[in-house]
Design an enzyme around this catalytic site. Structure first.
Site, short mmCIF file in Angstrom:
data_model
loop_
_atom_site.label_atom_id
_atom_site.label_comp_id
_atom_site.label_asym_id
_atom_site.label_seq_id
_atom_site.Cartn_x
_atom_site.Cartn_y
_atom_site.Cartn_z
N ASP A 14 31.62 45.35 49.51
CA ASP A 14 31.18 44.41 50.90
C ASP A 14 32.56 44.58 51.82
O ASP A 14 33.57 45.14 51.67
CB ASP A 14 30.90 42.94 50.62
CG ASP A 14 31.91 42.63 49.50
OD1 ASP A 14 33.18 43.19 49.12
OD2 ASP A 14 31.39 41.33 48.87
N ASN A 16 29.69 30.09 43.80
CA ASN A 16 28.30 29.64 43.93
C ASN A 16 27.32 30.50 43.54
O ASN A 16 26.09 30.59 43.78
CB ASN A 16 27.92 29.26 45.33
CG ASN A 16 28.28 30.53 46.43
OD1 ASN A 16 28.53 31.86 45.83
ND2 ASN A 16 27.73 30.38 47.56
N HIS A 19 27.32 33.83 44.09
CA HIS A 19 27.07 35.07 44.81
C HIS A 19 27.80 36.25 44.11
O HIS A 19 28.64 36.42 43.30
CB HIS A 19 27.62 34.73 46.26
CG HIS A 19 28.82 35.08 46.58
ND1 HIS A 19 29.80 34.06 47.15
CD2 HIS A 19 30.01 35.81 46.24
CE1 HIS A 19 30.97 34.43 47.27
NE2 HIS A 19 31.02 35.43 46.72
N GLU A 70 24.40 35.73 49.16
CA GLU A 70 24.67 34.26 49.06
C GLU A 70 23.53 33.72 48.35
O GLU A 70 22.26 34.15 48.56
CB GLU A 70 25.12 33.69 50.23
CG GLU A 70 26.55 34.15 50.76
CD GLU A 70 27.83 33.45 50.34
OE1 GLU A 70 27.65 33.06 49.19
OE2 GLU A 70 28.51 33.10 50.96
C1 GLP Z 1 34.50 37.32 47.44
C2 GLP Z 1 33.85 38.80 47.32
C3 GLP Z 1 33.16 38.90 46.10
C4 GLP Z 1 34.12 38.41 45.01
C5 GLP Z 1 33.98 36.93 45.17
C6 GLP Z 1 34.94 36.12 44.26
O1 GLP Z 1 33.99 36.45 48.58
N1 GLP Z 1 33.11 38.95 48.38
O2 GLP Z 1 32.78 40.37 45.99
O3 GLP Z 1 33.45 38.81 43.74
O4 GLP Z 1 33.81 36.47 46.39
O5 GLP Z 1 36.05 36.29 44.64
P1 GLP Z 1 37.37 36.07 43.84
O6 GLP Z 1 37.80 37.10 42.73
O7 GLP Z 1 38.55 35.90 44.86
O8 GLP Z 1 37.02 34.50 43.29
#
Ligand code: GLP
Length: 243
Positions: A67, A136, A138, A143
């Site tokens: 992403d 959440n 995702h 989402e």
């Molecule tokens: C982000 C990314 C995801 C990631 C998630 C968790 O927003 N888009 O690909 O897995 O949220 O992030 P973190 O590892 O900082 O908790």
């Protein structure tokens, strides 16, 4: 779904890096699906160490990131382009021509999403997809919504994700509200998937996922229950073990 519970963040990172290494050694021109966020940084550090100290070779590896934010400058430290360079690509011998990240600044985002999926198919599909998970539930930036996209798409971020990710930005108003993400179908086509989670704030989502009872768009990661080769690597806190 295989679940590995590790003692802490560092052992989760080492466990994940060992799987990535094994897969690269099996197939030198492997197609990797890569994730951002704070979770995979330890795994990337371990892969860098393996490259520097043990000669792990990335020269034929192809990568596709999950992403990217929409409308963010790629020199902005919060862009995922920047993140990938400073957390991995600049320290290994990957060929930057083999690196792909969704283009959040494209003039024609719909078209660039279509081309992204086509390119993944042309490279033979993703062999190993790394995933984090949002609090959440995702994955990528898919989402919890009534519907989930199949292919790579532009999406709106939920208030919870904007709040969670605001810790990296100067203020919450600086967090982009839109992103491009591989779709659920793009992710599910990967031959092998590993999902990493660390820390208490992931435990609710992980509990629902590993219980494995229901698939719901309210927990996008639950679609992984339909995939034949998923390994979830979580530390004790994310697994809900209180210390
Ligand atoms: C982000 C990314 C995801 C990631 C998630 C968790 O927003 N888009 O690909 O897995 O949220 O992030 P973190 O590892 O900082 O908790």
């Amino acid at each position: 779904m295989k679940v590995i519970v590790t003692k802490d963040y560092d052992s989760m990172s080492r466990e994940a890096a060992a799987i990535v290494r094994k897969e690269i050694e099996k197939k030198r021109d492997i197609v990797l699906g890569l994730a951002t966020g704070s979770t995979p940084i330890g795994m990337y550090n371990e892969l860098i160490r393996m490259h520097k100290e043990e000669g792990l070779d990335f020269s034929s590896v192809v990568s596709f990131n999950l992403d990217e934010y929409v409308g963010i400058d790629y020199n902005d430290p919060n862009s995922y382009h920047y993140y990938m360079n400073v957390n991995l690509f600049d320290y290994i011998n990957i060929d930057k021509n083999n690196v792909h990240i969704p283009d959040g600044n494209s003039k024609n985002i719909e078209e660039s999403c279509r081309v992204y999926d086509k390119l993944i198919d042309e490279k033979g599909g993703i062999d190993l997809q790394i995933l984090g998970i949002g609090a959440n539930g995702h994955i990528g930036f898919n989402e919890p919504e009534e519907e989930l996209n199949v292919g790579t798409s532009i999406v709106n971020l939920t208030p919870r994700t904007i709040k969670d990710n605001s810790r990296f930005f100067k203020s919450i108003d600086d967090v982009p509200t839109k992103a491009i993400t591989m779709g659920i179908g793009t992710i599910m086509k990967a031959k092998k998937i590993i999902l990493l989670a660390s820390g208490k704030n992931k435990s609710e989502a992980i509990k629902k996922l590993v219980e494995g009872k229901k698939i719901t768009t309210k927990l996008p990661a639950s679609v992984l229950l339909l995939h034949p080769d998923v390994t979830v690597i979580v530390d004790e806190e994310a697994y809900g073990i209180n210390k």
